[in-house]
Design an enzyme around this catalytic site. Structure first.
Site, PDB file in Angstrom:
ATOM      1  N   ILE A  79       0.859  -1.244   0.275  1.00 47.75           N
ATOM      2  CA  ILE A  79      -0.096  -0.016  -0.275  1.00 47.75           C
ATOM      3  C   ILE A  79       0.843   1.290   0.001  1.00 47.75           C
ATOM      4  CG2 ILE A  79      -0.285   0.185   2.503  1.00 47.75           C
ATOM      5  CD1 ILE A  79      -2.743   1.021  -0.304  1.00 47.75           C
ATOM      6  N   GLY A 139      -5.513  -7.347   0.612  1.00 44.80           N
ATOM      7  CA  GLY A 139      -6.163  -6.033   1.696  1.00 44.80           C
ATOM      8  C   GLY A 139      -5.259  -4.646   1.497  1.00 44.80           C
ATOM      9  N   GLU A 140      -5.286  -4.112   2.825  1.00 45.08           N
ATOM     10  CA  GLU A 140      -4.392  -2.874   3.103  1.00 45.08           C
ATOM     11  C   GLU A 140      -4.883  -1.768   2.202  1.00 45.08           C
ATOM     12  OE1 GLU A 140      -0.298  -3.615   1.942  1.00 45.08           O
ATOM     13  OE2 GLU A 140      -0.322  -5.405   3.095  1.00 45.08           O
ATOM     14  N   GLY A 141      -6.087  -1.906   1.671  1.00 44.28           N
ATOM     15  CA  GLY A 141      -6.317  -0.938   0.564  1.00 44.28           C
ATOM     16  C   GLY A 141      -5.829  -0.831  -0.845  1.00 44.28           C
TER      17      GLY A 141
END
Length: 342
Positions: free
Chosen positions: A87, A306-308
């Protein structure tokens, strides 16, 4: 700024009169329509984009439902702080500001200017035989998430994405999805960070048993969040609701973020018009969840990080949608003949 509400016809007319066949830009046209509708102007702009990553530890991780130990959560937060995670790379690449939030990691980070301390507690309880958090803790998460978004909005930001980190959070998300959509846990559970078939079977058994144990709580979103949620999932839910209330575009990442969105949607259905689904993750439950929401994700890259990260990768598509609407010639301005009617 348009003082009266734009009609669908006004927005569609601007899109249709660009120098292209009708609908030729496909999903970008739908995206341009949505952004224009949310911002209520025929000249939309993306201002000061942010992604907030919420991190928290999960008691359920102690039940053998994850391929990684729970200490990976604080280790990954330190990696975020150091700028070394995916990210970090993608937000730098696309000029997006990144905020890191300790929503409830079981670790004392001390004072760190690169980490926002919103810790509700040092991780949730294992929800196999007790609620993950108290109702007061859940309310605190929702309020802290909303407060963070208000601070970001004050910087002039009008487009915001959300990510998460928390070993065990696919377990939380799977049970929340199961309860809010009334589908079996087994349909919502995937391999998370990389379980083998035996570990997956154990994960399904543990989570199905936990859901059955808490059958009495019903399916009100606040109760489901408090019973099975993580601090990062609940905080993201509060953040998404507030972002939509403030008229911001809400970028929804993968499976965990989509479950936070589902929780927010059950509390406030009006959030739907602001939500942009960035990608379909490789986590089993995400495809089913997107189908149930009738959501069309912008990307499908088989990611499950995940993590954006999906928000960061999809952001240039929003830029392109706004750019064609604002900069592409119309048939009239370019002197191009339109399709002849028979």
């Amino acid at each position: 700024m348009h003082t009266t509400t734009l009609t669908s016809r006004e927005i569609q007319a601007k899109i249709d009169l660009k120098t292209k066949p009708l609908g030729a830009l496909g999903a970008l046209e739908k995206l341009a329509f949505q952004i224009t509708s949310v911002q209520n102007t025929l000249s939309p702009q993306l201002e000061n984009p942010y992604i907030i990553v919420f991190a928290a530890s999960h008691g359920i991780a102690s039940e053998g439902v994850s391929a990684y130990p729970s200490e990976v959560t604080p280790q990954m937060v330190l990696n975020f702080i150091g700028g070394g995670a995916a990210i970090n790379v993608f937000t730098r690449q696309h000029g997006i500001k990144l905020l890191l939030v300790d929503a409830g990691v079981d670790y004392d980070f001390g004072k760190n200017e690169k980490l926002i301390d919103a810790k509700v507690n040092f991780g949730t309880k294992s929800f196999t035989r007790q609620p993950a958090m108290t109702e007061a803790e859940c309310t605190q998460c929702l309020e802290k998430g909303a407060d963070l978004v208000r601070q970001v909005r004050a910087t002039g930001c009008n487009v915001i994405g959300f990510g998460e980190m928390g070993i065990g959070n696919t377990s939380s998300a799977s049970v929340i999805m199961s309860r809010l959509l009334n589908v079996p846990v087994s349909e919502c559970v995937g391999k998370g960070t990389g379980l083998d078939d035996t570990q997956l079977a154990r994960k399904i058994a543990v989570l199905s048993d936990a859901s059955a144990y808490h059958q009495h709580i019903g399916n009100a979103p606040e109760s489901v969040l408090a019973t099975f949620g993580g601090f990062e999932i609940a905080m993201m839910c509060g953040a998404m609701r507030e972002a939509a209330r403030l008229g911001m575009l809400v970028l929804v990442d993968g499976f965990i973020a989509s479950v936070s969105y589902l929780s927010a949607l059950k509390m406030d259905p009006s959030i739907q018009r602001n939500a942009v689904f960035c990608h379909q993750s490789d986590e089993k439950g995400h495809r089913l969840l997107l189908q149930s929401l009738e959501a069309e994700p912008l990307l499908k890259l088989d990611m499950r990080l995940g993590e954006g990260t999906g928000c960061a990768l999809a952001y240039p598509l929003l830029q392109s949608a706004v750019a064609f609407l604002n900069e592409m010639a119309s048939f009239e301005s370019a002197g191009v003949s339109q399709k002849t009617e028979n």
